[in-house]
Design a protein around this motif. Structure first.
Motif, PDB file in Angstrom:
ATOM      1  N   LEU A 172      -8.996   2.161  -1.331  1.00 15.80           N
ATOM      2  CA  LEU A 172      -8.382   3.311  -2.009  1.00 15.80           C
ATOM      3  C   LEU A 172      -9.115   4.588  -1.628  1.00 15.80           C
ATOM      4  O   LEU A 172     -10.347   4.628  -1.615  1.00 15.80           O
TER       5      LEU A 172
ATOM      6  N   GLU B 135       4.851  10.585   0.739  1.00  7.98           N
ATOM      7  CA  GLU B 135       4.285   9.288   0.390  1.00  7.98           C
ATOM      8  C   GLU B 135       5.179   8.192   0.961  1.00  7.98           C
ATOM      9  O   GLU B 135       6.400   8.291   0.889  1.00  7.98           O
TER      10      GLU B 135
ATOM     11  N   THR C 282       5.523   3.747   1.334  1.00  8.94           N
ATOM     12  CA  THR C 282       5.066   2.454   0.832  1.00  8.94           C
ATOM     13  C   THR C 282       5.297   1.405   1.901  1.00  8.94           C
ATOM     14  O   THR C 282       6.383   1.301   2.465  1.00  8.94           O
TER      15      THR C 282
ATOM     16  N   LEU D  80      -3.313   5.736  -1.223  1.00  6.12           N
ATOM     17  CA  LEU D  80      -3.208   6.239  -2.600  1.00  6.12           C
ATOM     18  C   LEU D  80      -3.192   5.112  -3.620  1.00  6.12           C
ATOM     19  O   LEU D  80      -3.717   5.252  -4.722  1.00  6.12           O
ATOM     20  N   LYS D  81      -2.553   4.002  -3.264  1.00  6.85           N
ATOM     21  CA  LYS D  81      -2.424   2.875  -4.190  1.00  6.85           C
ATOM     22  C   LYS D  81      -2.465   1.594  -3.367  1.00  6.85           C
ATOM     23  O   LYS D  81      -1.898   1.533  -2.278  1.00  6.85           O
TER      24      LYS D  81
ATOM     25  N   THR E 242      -2.137  -2.729  -3.785  1.00  6.24           N
ATOM     26  CA  THR E 242      -1.931  -3.981  -4.512  1.00  6.24           C
ATOM     27  C   THR E 242      -2.111  -5.093  -3.491  1.00  6.24           C
ATOM     28  O   THR E 242      -1.342  -5.190  -2.540  1.00  6.24           O
TER      29      THR E 242
ATOM     30  N   VAL F  72       0.833  -1.199   0.000  1.00 10.44           N
ATOM     31  CA  VAL F  72       0.000   0.000   0.000  1.00 10.44           C
ATOM     32  C   VAL F  72       0.872   1.254   0.000  1.00 10.44           C
ATOM     33  O   VAL F  72       1.851   1.334   0.730  1.00 10.44           O
ATOM     34  N   VAL F  73       0.528   2.198  -0.884  1.00 16.19           N
ATOM     35  CA  VAL F  73       1.190   3.501  -0.914  1.00 16.19           C
ATOM     36  C   VAL F  73       0.249   4.468  -0.215  1.00 16.19           C
ATOM     37  O   VAL F  73      -0.934   4.568  -0.575  1.00 16.19           O
TER      38      VAL F  73
END
Length: 163
Positions: A129, A96, A98, A147-148, A150, A86-87
């Protein structure tokens, strides 16, 4: 369960079982041969170590059982969960970051590998998200915006270098 975690736990269990069945009985036998057990420091230390090793073995075996029961099917496809990368945007640091959520045995904050049981990991679990996770730390509250994301389902294996 990640293979390297399983191997590490199995190796520690093997070493402790060897100590418990071979080394400690020999130490206790040697200490008993020295005589008066009431003032025998070697005997008392060996017995204390035996209690510790037994307790640690119990913990490790319990943890192996817990990890074996993790069912990847139950991990969400659209939310932060175990194995997710996850960002986030940390508003308190204005940057930011990660993170990859891993087991406590694998965690390494310097590498961005955080445990699902850590304060940040617990705050992020279940977030989608755009959602904001509120993390309470000794230095105050932090807001982390996702923000992101996966998930473990999106990628078979994310290498630590990719985190």
């Amino acid at each position: 369960m990640p293979e390297q975690v399983k191997k590490r736990l199995e190796e520690e269990i093997r070493l402790l079982e060897h100590e418990l069945t071979t080394e400690l009985p020999a130490e206790i036998k040697k200490a008993v041969a020295l005589g008066d057990l009431s003032e025998n420091a070697e005997y008392h230390m060996a017995k204390q170590r035996q209690v510790f090793v037994n307790a640690r073995l119990g913990q490790l075996k319990k943890r192996m059982g817990e990890l074996a029961m993790v069912n990847l099917v139950n991990i969400p496809h659209d939310k932060v969960g175990f194995g997710a990368t996850v960002v986030v945007f940390d508003s308190s640091k204005n940057e930011e970051l990660t993170y990859k959520l891993v087991t406590s045995e694998e965690s390494d904050v310097a590498q961005g590998l955080i445990s699902t049981t850590s304060p940040i990991g617990r705050a992020l679990l279940g977030k989608k998200l755009g959602e904001i996770a509120l993390v309470v730390t000794p230095n105050g509250k932090r807001e982390l915006e996702v923000l992101k994301l996966t998930t473990i389902h999106d990628v078979k294996e994310v290498s630590p270098e990719a985190v």
